[in-house]
Design an enzyme around this catalytic site. Structure first.
Site, PDB file in Angstrom:
ATOM      1  N   GLU A   1     -78.685  45.377  10.074  1.00 54.40           N
ATOM      2  CA  GLU A   1     -77.666  44.900  11.005  1.00 54.40           C
ATOM      3  C   GLU A   1     -76.519  44.128  10.351  1.00 54.40           C
ATOM      4  O   GLU A   1     -76.368  42.914  10.577  1.00 54.40           O
ATOM      5  CB  GLU A   1     -78.325  44.044  12.097  1.00 54.40           C
ATOM      6  CG  GLU A   1     -79.430  44.767  12.847  1.00 54.40           C
ATOM      7  CD  GLU A   1     -79.992  43.977  14.022  1.00 54.40           C
ATOM      8  OE1 GLU A   1     -79.600  42.811  14.206  1.00 54.40           O
ATOM      9  OE2 GLU A   1     -80.815  44.530  14.769  1.00 54.40           O
TER      10      GLU A   1
ATOM     11  N   GLU B   1     -85.969  49.319  15.184  1.00 51.87           N
ATOM     12  CA  GLU B   1     -86.332  48.127  15.971  1.00 51.87           C
ATOM     13  C   GLU B   1     -86.130  48.414  17.446  1.00 51.87           C
ATOM     14  O   GLU B   1     -85.114  49.012  17.826  1.00 51.87           O
ATOM     15  CB  GLU B   1     -85.460  46.906  15.623  1.00 51.87           C
ATOM     16  CG  GLU B   1     -85.838  46.194  14.364  1.00 51.87           C
ATOM     17  CD  GLU B   1     -84.978  44.954  14.105  1.00 51.87           C
ATOM     18  OE1 GLU B   1     -84.497  44.320  15.076  1.00 51.87           O
ATOM     19  OE2 GLU B   1     -84.796  44.629  12.924  1.00 51.87           O
TER      20      GLU B   1
ATOM     21  N   ARG C   1     -92.512  48.501   8.684  1.00 48.31           N
ATOM     22  CA  ARG C   1     -91.206  48.092   8.192  1.00 48.31           C
ATOM     23  C   ARG C   1     -91.219  46.585   7.955  1.00 48.31           C
ATOM     24  O   ARG C   1     -91.550  45.818   8.860  1.00 48.31           O
ATOM     25  CB  ARG C   1     -90.118  48.457   9.204  1.00 48.31           C
ATOM     26  CG  ARG C   1     -88.757  47.945   8.804  1.00 48.31           C
ATOM     27  CD  ARG C   1     -87.614  48.402   9.699  1.00 48.31           C
ATOM     28  NE  ARG C   1     -86.387  47.819   9.183  1.00 48.31           N
ATOM     29  CZ  ARG C   1     -85.551  47.053   9.873  1.00 48.31           C
ATOM     30  NH1 ARG C   1     -85.748  46.824  11.159  1.00 48.31           N
ATOM     31  NH2 ARG C   1     -84.485  46.528   9.304  1.00 48.31           N
TER      32      ARG C   1
ATOM     33  N   ASN D   1     -81.392  50.089  15.558  1.00 51.33           N
ATOM     34  CA  ASN D   1     -82.016  48.929  16.199  1.00 51.33           C
ATOM     35  C   ASN D   1     -81.403  48.808  17.584  1.00 51.33           C
ATOM     36  O   ASN D   1     -80.183  48.664  17.718  1.00 51.33           O
ATOM     37  CB  ASN D   1     -81.726  47.646  15.422  1.00 51.33           C
ATOM     38  CG  ASN D   1     -82.443  47.607  14.085  1.00 51.33           C
ATOM     39  OD1 ASN D   1     -83.151  48.552  13.720  1.00 51.33           O
ATOM     40  ND2 ASN D   1     -82.273  46.516  13.349  1.00 51.33           N
TER      41      ASN D   1
ATOM     42  N   HIS E   1     -82.530  41.481   4.885  1.00 52.32           N
ATOM     43  CA  HIS E   1     -82.591  41.160   6.313  1.00 52.32           C
ATOM     44  C   HIS E   1     -82.106  39.705   6.458  1.00 52.32           C
ATOM     45  O   HIS E   1     -82.848  38.814   6.839  1.00 52.32           O
ATOM     46  CB  HIS E   1     -84.017  41.361   6.835  1.00 52.32           C
ATOM     47  CG  HIS E   1     -84.127  41.508   8.326  1.00 52.32           C
ATOM     48  ND1 HIS E   1     -84.706  42.594   8.941  1.00 52.32           N
ATOM     49  CD2 HIS E   1     -83.747  40.688   9.336  1.00 52.32           C
ATOM     50  CE1 HIS E   1     -84.684  42.432  10.257  1.00 52.32           C
ATOM     51  NE2 HIS E   1     -84.097  41.283  10.519  1.00 52.32           N
TER      52      HIS E   1
ATOM     53  N   TYR F   1     -81.880  47.288  21.730  1.00 52.76           N
ATOM     54  CA  TYR F   1     -82.596  46.417  22.652  1.00 52.76           C
ATOM     55  C   TYR F   1     -82.124  46.500  24.102  1.00 52.76           C
ATOM     56  O   TYR F   1     -82.912  46.451  25.016  1.00 52.76           O
ATOM     57  CB  TYR F   1     -82.485  44.957  22.189  1.00 52.76           C
ATOM     58  CG  TYR F   1     -83.256  44.687  20.919  1.00 52.76           C
ATOM     59  CD1 TYR F   1     -84.585  44.295  20.970  1.00 52.76           C
ATOM     60  CD2 TYR F   1     -82.659  44.856  19.670  1.00 52.76           C
ATOM     61  CE1 TYR F   1     -85.304  44.062  19.809  1.00 52.76           C
ATOM     62  CE2 TYR F   1     -83.376  44.632  18.500  1.00 52.76           C
ATOM     63  CZ  TYR F   1     -84.701  44.225  18.578  1.00 52.76           C
ATOM     64  OH  TYR F   1     -85.417  44.012  17.427  1.00 52.76           O
TER      65      TYR F   1
HETATM   66  C1  FCB Z   1     -82.674  41.895  15.650  1.00 55.32           C
HETATM   67  C2  FCB Z   1     -83.120  41.420  14.282  1.00 55.32           C
HETATM   68  C3  FCB Z   1     -84.570  41.035  14.202  1.00 55.32           C
HETATM   69  C4  FCB Z   1     -85.025  40.312  15.452  1.00 55.32           C
HETATM   70  C5  FCB Z   1     -84.609  41.046  16.688  1.00 55.32           C
HETATM   71  C6  FCB Z   1     -85.053  40.409  17.973  1.00 55.32           C
HETATM   72  O1  FCB Z   1     -81.311  41.729  15.775  1.00 55.32           O
HETATM   73  O2  FCB Z   1     -82.898  42.423  13.327  1.00 55.32           O
HETATM   74  O3  FCB Z   1     -84.770  40.299  13.046  1.00 55.32           O
HETATM   75  O4  FCB Z   1     -84.603  39.015  15.422  1.00 55.32           O
HETATM   76  O5  FCB Z   1     -83.217  41.208  16.715  1.00 55.32           O
END
Ligand code: FCB
Length: 472
Positions: free
Chosen positions: A165, A372, A72, A300, A118, A302
């Site tokens: 995002e 992500e 990607r 995405n 992006h 985290y």
């Molecule tokens: C996300 C972004 C990516 C990167 C990660 C850590 O929000 O899409 O570009 O910065 O965080």
């Protein structure tokens, strides 16, 4: 798209390419923000980044070596159309670069997954009409840019992501002012902007632009979707008000974009209640265009947070659903919110990944591609390379998150079609500069030498096992 489970790594143009004024590329809003005093923590910019513009062959070899079957990456709009607009010329050298990149991936058996936007909007469009603040003009120009990309690359690219995002462009870019174009009501951050209204206007433009580009692509053979970011929102305790607050917070994060696209063609009612007329209204045509405008849910993800209710009316610039975010649980315990990464917003909570996968799949019922997921080890950039390469906390992160992905698929029946880790390489982490290192491959920024970390070997093994199981 094939039915094969997609696995690989993600990058984004401004974070890795460098060569910002080479071969006719125009400036983007990120080049501009990086010039603003104090905007980037370490005073850096993406002007060199990981020099992927010149080293893409080496990077493709790495991607292959690490066992990925897809990659990607995003296209830089201002490399392809330097001034960005529908009447502005296309830059043949920019097109050539991406043709070479795509050809190299395909020659190595790697499927390109291409993000159109992006965050690096051509600066000329920001200056001309305020960028995403102008729905009509931004949509027209984005659709034209998408058309140029589909026509040049669509013969080989069969998997597209319109936007990465939109939450971040709206909130970080037009309310908190920490991302480009850096607008905010906070005059210490930005000379102009209105945090109470702009993020919602921008979010609306992004939805309409996304859906219009998808509408254009529908005549082609391939799949197209959007990538939405979302933390898991866990209630702080089991009180009714905190359970309701967590649900509201989740909707402000995710459903802001996902409800219009996958569920109702409209914003969630809790947003309408809180924001009133500051939240734009979809016209009949927009509703029709937006609903169903994504073939998959690009997720995405985290981290997770604990959510507490806030009493009293929401602040004018509140974008979280009038709640308090915390990582500290009742009795002062940070319950399962574990390892604190280099980024203040990211603490390891693999169970939250599973919960969010289930929440999304239940509510929207579309297949998910994780586009992500990753983590920056705390202090990694200060370590000598031999130690940085031994990135135990990142291995633990992937181990935990991948286990929870498997559980969501097997135990909870969530349809997941791919897993893309962030990121292939250490790179320019936006306002945080080069301090956080998200790569599974270490980059020495003076020599640009790439060296896989322990986590790269871990992920490679997971990819290989996944592929073997698939083939059985
Ligand atoms: C996300 C972004 C990516 C990167 C990660 C850590 O929000 O899409 O570009 O910065 O965080």
């Amino acid at each position: 798209m094939t039915s094969t489970f997609l696995h690989g790594f993600a990058t984004a143009s401004y974070q890795v390419e460098g060569s910002v004024d080479v071969d006719g590329r125009g400036s983007s809003v990120w080049d501009d923000l990086c010039n603003r005093e104090g905007a980037i923590v370490d005073g850096s910019s993406g002007s060199e980044a990981t020099d992927t513009y010149h080293r893409y062959k080496e990077d493709v070899a790495l991607i292959k070596e690490l066992g990925a079957n897809s990659h990607r990456f995003s296209l830089s709009w201002s490399r392809i159309i330097p001034l960005g607009g529908a009447d502005d010329p296309v830059n043949p050298l920019g097109v050539q670069f991406y043709n070479n990149f795509i050809d190299e991936l395909i020659a190595n058996g790697i499927e390109p997954m291409v993000t159109l936007f992006h965050w690096d909007l051509p600066l000329a469009l920001q200056k001309r009409y305020g960028g995403w603040l102008d729905k009509e003009q931004a949509t027209r120009d984005f659709v034209n840019y998408a058309r140029v990309c589909f026509s040049h690359f669509g013969d080989r690219v069969k998997l597209w992501i319109t936007l990465n995002e939109p939450f971040c462009t709206s909130i970080l870019g037009h309310s908190l002012g920490v991302h480009a174009p850096g607008r905010s009501s906070d005059r210490t951050k930005s000379p102009e902007g209105d945090s109470a209204t702009e993020p919602w206007i921008v979010g609306h433009s992004l939805l309409v632009a996304h859906a219009s580009a998808v509408d254009l692509y529908r005549r082609e053979e391939g799949e197209i979707g959007i990538s939405l970011n979302g933390d898991w929102c866990e209630p702080w305790d089991d009180s009714e008000e905190n359970i309701a607050a967590a649900q509201r917070a989740q909707e402000f994060w995710v459903s802001w974009f996902a409800d219009p696209i996958y569920l109702t063609g409209d914003y969630p009612s809790c947003m309408r209640e809180q924001l009133g007329d500051r939240l734009p209204t979809f016209s009949k045509e927009e509703k029709k265009l937006v609903l169903g405008s994504s073939d998959f849910y690009g997720m995405n993800h985290y981290t997770s947070n604990l959510i507490k209710n806030k009493s009293g009316p929401a602040a004018a610039d509140d974008y979280q659903g009038n709640v308090e975010y915390t990582t500290v649980g009742p009795n002062g315990n940070p319950p399962a919110l574990g390892y604190q990464s280099q980024c203040g917003w990211l603490q390891t909570a693999p169970w939250g990944f599973r919960k969010l996968l289930v929440w999304i799949y239940k509510r929207y019922g579309v297949p998910i591609i994780v586009t992500e997921n990753g983590m920056p080890v705390r202090g990694e950039g200060d370590l000598p390379i031999e130690q940085a390469l031994n990135d135990g906390p990142r291995v633990d992160f992937f181990k935990g998150y991948l286990e929870n992905l498997e559980l969501a698929m097997k135990e909870d029946g969530v349809a997941v079609r791919g897993y893309i880790a962030w990121s292939l390489l250490d790179n320019f982490e936006w306002a945080e500069g080069y301090i956080p290192r998200f790569g599974v491959v270490y980059v020495d920024y003076t020599t640009q030498k790439r060296t896989p970390k322990r986590s790269a070997h871990f992920i490679k093994q997971w990819f290989e096992e996944k592929q073997e199981k698939e083939q059985q």
